[in-house]
Design a protein around this motif. Sequence first.
Motif, PDB file in Angstrom:
ATOM      1  N   ILE A   1       0.836  -1.201   0.000  1.00  0.00           N
ATOM      2  CA  ILE A   1       0.000   0.000   0.000  1.00  0.00           C
ATOM      3  C   ILE A   1       0.869   1.249   0.000  1.00  0.00           C
ATOM      4  N   LYS A   2       1.901   1.246   0.818  1.00  0.00           N
ATOM      5  CA  LYS A   2       2.816   2.389   0.888  1.00  0.00           C
ATOM      6  C   LYS A   2       3.554   2.592  -0.446  1.00  0.00           C
ATOM      7  N   ALA A   3       3.778   1.481  -1.164  1.00  0.00           N
ATOM      8  CA  ALA A   3       4.517   1.549  -2.434  1.00  0.00           C
ATOM      9  C   ALA A   3       3.659   2.018  -3.601  1.00  0.00           C
ATOM     10  N   GLY A   4       2.350   2.112  -3.409  1.00  0.00           N
ATOM     11  CA  GLY A   4       1.498   2.604  -4.492  1.00  0.00           C
ATOM     12  C   GLY A   4       0.384   1.681  -4.910  1.00  0.00           C
ATOM     13  N   LYS A   5       0.025   0.733  -4.069  1.00  0.00           N
ATOM     14  CA  LYS A   5      -1.093  -0.158  -4.378  1.00  0.00           C
ATOM     15  C   LYS A   5      -2.400   0.594  -4.168  1.00  0.00           C
ATOM     16  N   ILE A   6      -3.258   0.595  -5.181  1.00  0.00           N
ATOM     17  CA  ILE A   6      -4.543   1.277  -5.076  1.00  0.00           C
ATOM     18  C   ILE A   6      -5.687   0.293  -5.330  1.00  0.00           C
ATOM     19  N   GLU A   7      -6.822   0.623  -4.800  1.00  0.00           N
ATOM     20  CA  GLU A   7      -8.029  -0.183  -5.010  1.00  0.00           C
ATOM     21  C   GLU A   7      -8.928   0.544  -5.996  1.00  0.00           C
ATOM     22  N   PHE A   8      -9.587  -0.202  -6.878  1.00  0.00           N
ATOM     23  CA  PHE A   8     -10.549   0.409  -7.798  1.00  0.00           C
ATOM     24  C   PHE A   8     -11.851  -0.368  -7.751  1.00  0.00           C
ATOM     25  N   ARG A   9     -12.939   0.326  -8.029  1.00  0.00           N
ATOM     26  CA  ARG A   9     -14.253  -0.313  -8.015  1.00  0.00           C
ATOM     27  C   ARG A   9     -15.218   0.488  -8.872  1.00  0.00           C
ATOM     28  N   VAL A  10     -15.978  -0.196  -9.709  1.00  0.00           N
ATOM     29  CA  VAL A  10     -16.951   0.499 -10.552  1.00  0.00           C
ATOM     30  C   VAL A  10     -18.074   1.055  -9.670  1.00  0.00           C
ATOM     31  N   ASP A  11     -18.507   2.287  -9.965  1.00  0.00           N
ATOM     32  CA  ASP A  11     -19.594   2.879  -9.186  1.00  0.00           C
ATOM     33  C   ASP A  11     -20.928   2.657  -9.902  1.00  0.00           C
ATOM     34  N   LYS A  12     -22.000   3.176  -9.326  1.00  0.00           N
ATOM     35  CA  LYS A  12     -23.330   2.917  -9.878  1.00  0.00           C
ATOM     36  C   LYS A  12     -23.558   3.585 -11.233  1.00  0.00           C
ATOM     37  N   THR A  13     -22.680   4.530 -11.603  1.00  0.00           N
ATOM     38  CA  THR A  13     -22.788   5.172 -12.916  1.00  0.00           C
ATOM     39  C   THR A  13     -21.920   4.465 -13.963  1.00  0.00           C
ATOM     40  N   LYS A  14     -21.367   3.288 -13.607  1.00  0.00           N
ATOM     41  CA  LYS A  14     -20.554   2.452 -14.490  1.00  0.00           C
ATOM     42  C   LYS A  14     -19.151   2.999 -14.722  1.00  0.00           C
ATOM     43  N   ILE A  15     -18.695   3.876 -13.811  1.00  0.00           N
ATOM     44  CA  ILE A  15     -17.389   4.521 -13.975  1.00  0.00           C
ATOM     45  C   ILE A  15     -16.418   4.076 -12.875  1.00  0.00           C
ATOM     46  N   VAL A  16     -15.165   3.877 -13.277  1.00  0.00           N
ATOM     47  CA  VAL A  16     -14.081   3.602 -12.342  1.00  0.00           C
ATOM     48  C   VAL A  16     -13.155   4.824 -12.348  1.00  0.00           C
ATOM     49  N   HIS A  17     -12.911   5.388 -11.179  1.00  0.00           N
ATOM     50  CA  HIS A  17     -12.010   6.541 -11.044  1.00  0.00           C
ATOM     51  C   HIS A  17     -10.736   6.089 -10.340  1.00  0.00           C
ATOM     52  N   ALA A  18      -9.591   6.655 -10.708  1.00  0.00           N
ATOM     53  CA  ALA A  18      -8.345   6.341  -9.995  1.00  0.00           C
ATOM     54  C   ALA A  18      -7.289   7.407 -10.261  1.00  0.00           C
ATOM     55  N   PRO A  19      -6.444   7.682  -9.263  1.00  0.00           N
ATOM     56  CA  PRO A  19      -5.285   8.560  -9.476  1.00  0.00           C
ATOM     57  C   PRO A  19      -4.140   7.727 -10.039  1.00  0.00           C
ATOM     58  N   ILE A  20      -3.359   8.288 -10.953  1.00  0.00           N
ATOM     59  CA  ILE A  20      -2.221   7.535 -11.499  1.00  0.00           C
ATOM     60  C   ILE A  20      -0.890   8.258 -11.264  1.00  0.00           C
ATOM     61  N   GLY A  21      -0.905   9.261 -10.398  1.00  0.00           N
ATOM     62  CA  GLY A  21       0.344   9.955 -10.097  1.00  0.00           C
ATOM     63  C   GLY A  21       0.179  11.451 -10.038  1.00  0.00           C
ATOM     64  N   LYS A  22       1.297  12.150  -9.966  1.00  0.00           N
ATOM     65  CA  LYS A  22       1.324  13.603  -9.881  1.00  0.00           C
ATOM     66  C   LYS A  22       1.883  14.200 -11.167  1.00  0.00           C
ATOM     67  N   LYS A  23       1.530  15.456 -11.396  1.00  0.00           N
ATOM     68  CA  LYS A  23       2.028  16.177 -12.576  1.00  0.00           C
ATOM     69  C   LYS A  23       3.550  16.092 -12.664  1.00  0.00           C
ATOM     70  N   SER A  24       4.222  16.185 -11.512  1.00  0.00           N
ATOM     71  CA  SER A  24       5.685  16.202 -11.477  1.00  0.00           C
ATOM     72  C   SER A  24       6.322  14.882 -11.907  1.00  0.00           C
ATOM     73  N   PHE A  25       5.527  13.806 -12.003  1.00  0.00           N
ATOM     74  CA  PHE A  25       6.071  12.521 -12.432  1.00  0.00           C
ATOM     75  C   PHE A  25       6.628  12.582 -13.858  1.00  0.00           C
ATOM     76  N   GLY A  26       5.995  13.410 -14.699  1.00  0.00           N
ATOM     77  CA  GLY A  26       6.385  13.450 -16.101  1.00  0.00           C
ATOM     78  C   GLY A  26       5.629  12.415 -16.919  1.00  0.00           C
ATOM     79  N   VAL A  27       5.671  12.569 -18.228  1.00  0.00           N
ATOM     80  CA  VAL A  27       4.865  11.750 -19.136  1.00  0.00           C
ATOM     81  C   VAL A  27       5.232  10.268 -19.081  1.00  0.00           C
ATOM     82  N   GLU A  28       6.521   9.940 -19.039  1.00  0.00           N
ATOM     83  CA  GLU A  28       6.931   8.533 -19.096  1.00  0.00           C
ATOM     84  C   GLU A  28       6.423   7.737 -17.894  1.00  0.00           C
TER      85      GLU A  28
END
Length: 231
Positions: free
Chosen positions: A156-183
């Motif tokens: 979890i500390k290393a970046g493990k995230i949980e995802f789950r579809v909501d009632k509107t059929k959408i899954v939301h998740a963060p994938i990092g910060k702007k400072s990470f860069g494109v790669e």
Amino acid sequence: MAKRGKKYLEAVKLVDRTKLYEVKEAIDLAVKTAVKNFDETIEVAVRLGVDPRHADQQVRGTVTLPHGTGKTVRVLVFAKGDKIKEAEEAGADVVGSDELVAKVQEGFLDFDVAVATPDMMGSVGKLGRILGPKGLMPNPKTGTVTFDVGKAVQEIKAGKIEFRVDKTKIVHAPIGKKSFGVEKLTENFKAFMEAIIKAKPAAAKGQYLRSVVISSSMGPGIKINPQKVLD
């Protein structure tokens, strides 16, 4: 309607709302349109071709992002005996047994993820009404009910995230910060999307990935071509 600032309006001009972008192009735009004076989170929203009202069409899982989320995650662990020391050595922020259950019942919610050993679930089950609606209830399906608390905390500390579809059929998740860069953001995005595709229910019919949109936390949405994600 809220009045948009000058920086936001300038950022919107960079995005063609009618276009389905390639993955890297979209992520590059998401970074460029993150114009606030802080390190904005880059987020993904995926609309799926499932019906979440049916148990056999639920989409839920976990994924460890290669470069983490950039967020400091506060982990609480419900455990007994030697498992308390194991959790503390792994970096858990709050650890305890029945006294911690009582503390949460009294309103303590200063944590982002809760982990519990199976022998604590009899007590932790009392917290369902408190933790469930907030998405904080430990669950064996997401690896947060386990005797291997050290490994769970480290992941979890290393970046493990949980995802789950909501009632509107959408899954939301963060994938990092702007400072990470494109790669790095691209690698995190690919790991997340692979997990979404792997979690496709057998009962889902037709097109599974209906739409994929990426944005910074305060920026405009950028549409990604779902077919390119599959490719």
